[in-house]
Write an enzyme that holds these catalytic residues in place. Structure first.
Site, mmCIF file in Angstrom:
data_model
loop_
_atom_site.group_PDB
_atom_site.id
_atom_site.type_symbol
_atom_site.label_atom_id
_atom_site.label_comp_id
_atom_site.label_asym_id
_atom_site.label_seq_id
_atom_site.Cartn_x
_atom_site.Cartn_y
_atom_site.Cartn_z
ATOM 1 N N GLU B 264 0.887 -1.165 0.000
ATOM 2 C CA GLU B 264 0.000 0.000 0.000
ATOM 3 C C GLU B 264 0.920 1.209 0.000
ATOM 4 O OE1 GLU B 264 -1.076 3.159 1.783
ATOM 5 O OE2 GLU B 264 -1.611 1.882 3.490
ATOM 6 N N CYS B 300 -0.391 8.617 4.102
ATOM 7 C CA CYS B 300 -0.535 8.149 2.719
ATOM 8 C C CYS B 300 -1.841 8.679 2.123
ATOM 9 C CB CYS B 300 -0.476 6.629 2.636
ATOM 10 S SG CYS B 300 -1.618 5.818 3.735
#
Lengths: 518, 518
Positions: B264, B300
């Site tokens: 990810e 993120c």
């Protein structure tokens, strides 16, 4: 557009294939495997045409994604009905290109229609959308998740199941069910059939209200590569050899945006005979050889290795059973040559041929063969750990449970493993099932592995390199999952949510709300 | 074994770390980002030790896979309780290594415990096992399918969430819940915390009855590479940069048996401001800057790009909002340098800095910055289409819907996109949500993207390169799916089936029988 025309086709149907004026002369030649003679040639789709076909799939993707599951069910049913209506013509054409015989092909074309209807029903049932809603709390926003279609899928069907795993097979049916347009590549071993199936499906989809671009077929090796690299294509489905599947996987990994490749590939598929089952070696040997030679051994689920208790006479029984079989034509010249080469390689590495089928060799035929391999030569680096596609099997004898485990540890992942037991009370079964399940996608007991039912519980896949995506299946209800990805929606007004997640649940889906199924 | 000892640790706890006599002198130095000073060093795990740790995980994998969901729930709860019990010490240690501050870290350590309990409950509920049974019919064998754990998982946590995405974070919790042993790599930005969390978990798991080898932590870059290549390791979970994630993905693709890498990675995460919302530029700008600077922009899910209607004054409002912010320490020296380098690259490519935060710069700090980018320079090949990790955002103005769409088309896949609307009746919302959903894993409306709830409906992933596996999520109930694969069992006596599929359903699972949920 030009047409191809085969004398003797039922109903006198003419088969059209794209060939633009001035297009490249490259073509796939269609052969009759029984004689090796040419049936004619199908022109390759030009690069410009492939680009056009894929762009059309890309252009229609969003609209197709928004059709309801019930609408797509009707589209898939229309294709199934059209396949049924053309069954006689399709069987005739398929037999001409594959030599698989009318009986097998009639049953396979009926299976194709049944599969299409199965995926239609799975689509409409809607569990695969995994609609999940977390309602807003005092300190949290609402969150709702649903699977969305990936977009256009490139499908590479298999040579050995021209219908069930062909251009309209499991990959195409499950991708369409999931809401993805499909561009299928014609298989060079049955290019005429591929193109004809494409025509039938395109016309049936249009009649059922599908927009143009939802499905098409392209022809040629270069066209296939172009599909995998085209930015509009969002996933690849493949059924075939490890060489072919891994080449596509590597190609897709070179893209700017890497896409998933669901390659279902050939594997060894071991069979373990228990001590008690080995007391009737003839029964086991007959079953094994009959499964191994089904469709001339051209099944990805062919049992390719029998592991038998030492000294139980299984090798002798297998030798006798395979000697009673007949030579059969293979699908392609390369496959027939592959069998000879494979058996030679086994012999060169120390295997001993203990029986072969007999009969007159015509066209591209291969004799069923069983090879005995001394256990000490059965290592992961040896040729014995590799699949030989065709009616060829190995037999290795094990001394005890630890020895058996060490032999199984030499194998790569397989699609399926089999336990040949003495019946429901065989004391070894449970332990062997658990052992085999570690490295395969399906374990079967006293049921040969060759058949693959298209049902809710089916799993047709397995650890690398049985497939390039071990969590996926290419057959069964879960096959749709491959062509979707989840999207979550946070704090949206109901009117902005996709239908699957709206308060009034217009598609009537099973949904999980605040952690509970509804 | 040696110990590390930090003066001032609550309760005077001593922290032990593996360092064998004669082991390599290589180590991860722990730094205080507020000053750049060293906290001490944690020795790297030697190759021989890594091999031992992974072999232990491999040896226990089958036994751990056979624990019931209820047993694993208790194990995960024991880890959560132990984290809670050590919260003060952990926060102190984390702050020393990350400079994230006590308030944020207290909330994050509580979140870690809550996450562990969430995955424990998801595990016990059992839907993720997808137990599916097709009973035998007249012409068919019984077939039953269940998800099985993949085996040992290597987890690479993130720098920016030392608890929630650290060695005991979402990846580890969901892998353990799915029945997979975990070997986590200590993050070089918080090695002491990683090792200490490992000790706490190992001891809690043992007290809850988990066998040795179910969880361990290794230290060092080489140890991480070794994990990915070790044949015992069957999957990789990673949270971090695209460079890091793709390097692990490439490494795993070189294995004899390729394994899935669930990386990810950081993305741009666009925000689109509607015409109506742009009438209050200050509200939007304040919200954007506050989300962009949360945790010094080290999320993120940080919104990195604001797409605003031309001439609505959003750029001015953003400039003012960011000028009111403060400089904050970054997690590592490299990250602080990355912000300066990133802003310079934006300027060199034609971007204009329209506001920066202020304050005294100490340690590894970075000033929040907003850069205005002329729309014609915003292309997929430009630096503007790349994430700059840290408190940096871009603003680009669009003229109309078509222009907006062409700007969005320059972006790679993102984890999340945001619509800033004028409220539930904004006429543009539904269309923008549908447009954004094509290229992200989550769409949020009037809710900034930075928070990621751990719930049933969460999706934390997205199209390549937001993750290397776009169908997966690293947060939420579906996170377990990553670490399992399906196995079907055909024609088995009930006694040989795994518990999930037995007639009496001993685990009380929700199951699908003959196509219907039970």
């Amino acid at each position: 557009m030009t047409q191809f025309d085969l004398p003797g086709s039922p109903g006198g149907a003419r088969h059209t294939a794209r060939l633009e004026a001035g297009a490249s002369a490259a073509s796939d030649t269609s052969f009759d495997p029984r004689t090796g003679a040419s049936n004619g040639a199908i022109a390759h789709t030009s690069a410009a045409q492939v680009e056009q076909v894929v762009a059309a799939a890309g252009a229609v993707a969003e609209r197709f994604a928004q059709t309801s599951p019930a609408e797509r069910r009707e589209m898939l049913r229309a294709v199934a009905d059209a396949v049924d209506a053309s069954a006689a013509e399709l069987v005739w054409l398929a037999d001409r290109e594959t030599g698989l015989g009318e009986t097998r092909l009639k049953s396979e074309v009926a299976r194709l229609a049944s599969q299409l209807r199965f995926y239609a029903d799975v689509c409409a049932e809607g569990s695969w959308l995994r609609a999940t809603l977390d309602e807003a709390g005092d300190a949290s926003s609402s969150l709702a998740r649903v699977q969305v279609p990936l977009g256009p899928v490139a499908v590479f069907g298999a040579s050995n199941f021209p219908f069930a795993f062909g251009v309209l097979g499991n990959d195409t049916a499950s991708a369409l069910a999931a809401g993805c347009p499909v561009v299928a590549k014609a298989h060079p071993a049955h290019p005429m059939l591929s193109v004809r199936l494409g025509e039938i499906a395109t016309s049936a989809l249009a009649s059922a209200g599908a927009a143009a671009g939802v499905f098409d077929v392209v022809v040629g090796f270069e066209a296939g590569k172009q599909l995998v690299l085209d930015p509009h294509v969002r996933a690849v489905g493949f059924t075939g050899s490890q060489n072919g599947g891994l080449a596509l996987w590597r190609l897709a990994n070179e893209r700017r945006e890497v896409i998933p490749v669901f390659a279902e590939m050939g594997t060894v598929n071991p069979v373990v005979v228990t001590t008690d089952a080995a007391t009737d070696p003839q029964r086991v040997a007959t079953g094994f050889v009959s499964s191994m030679t089904l469709g001339a051994g051209q099944f990805c689920t062919k049992p390719g290795l029998l592991l038998a208790p030492e000294g139980a006479g299984l090798a002798d029984a297998l030798g006798a059973a395979v000697s009673a079989t007949q030579i059969h034509p293979m699908l392609t010249a390369a496959m027939a040559a592959g069998v000879s080469r494979g058996v030679e390689a086994y012999e060169a590495a120390g295997g001993q041929v203990i029986g072969t089928g007999s009969g007159a060799s015509a066209g591209w035929s291969a004799a069923p063969t069983v090879v005995h391999v001394p256990a000490e030569l059965f290592t992961r680096e040896s040729v014995f750990a590799e699949e030989c596609f065709g009616p060829v099997g190995l037999v290795v004898e094990y001394t005890d449970r630890a020895h058996l485990e060490s032999l199984l540890a030499q194998l790569q992942g397989s699609l399926v493993a089999t336990v040949a037991s003495s019946g429901p009370h065989d004391p070894e079964t449970a332990d062997l099932v658990a052992l085999l399940a570690r490295s395969v996608g399906r374990v079967t007991v006293d049921d040969w592995p060759t058949g693959v039912a298209w049902t809710w519980a089916q799993q047709h896949g397995g650890p690398w390199p049985a497939t390039s995506a071990p969590a996926s299946t290419s057959v069964g209800a879960a096959a749709l999952d491959r062509f979707t990805r989840p999207v979550a929606f946070q704090n949206l007004p109901d009117s902005a949510l996709p239908p699957a997640l709206r308060h009034d649940n217009p598609w009537g889906l099973p949904r999980r709300i605040n952690g509970r199924m509804n």
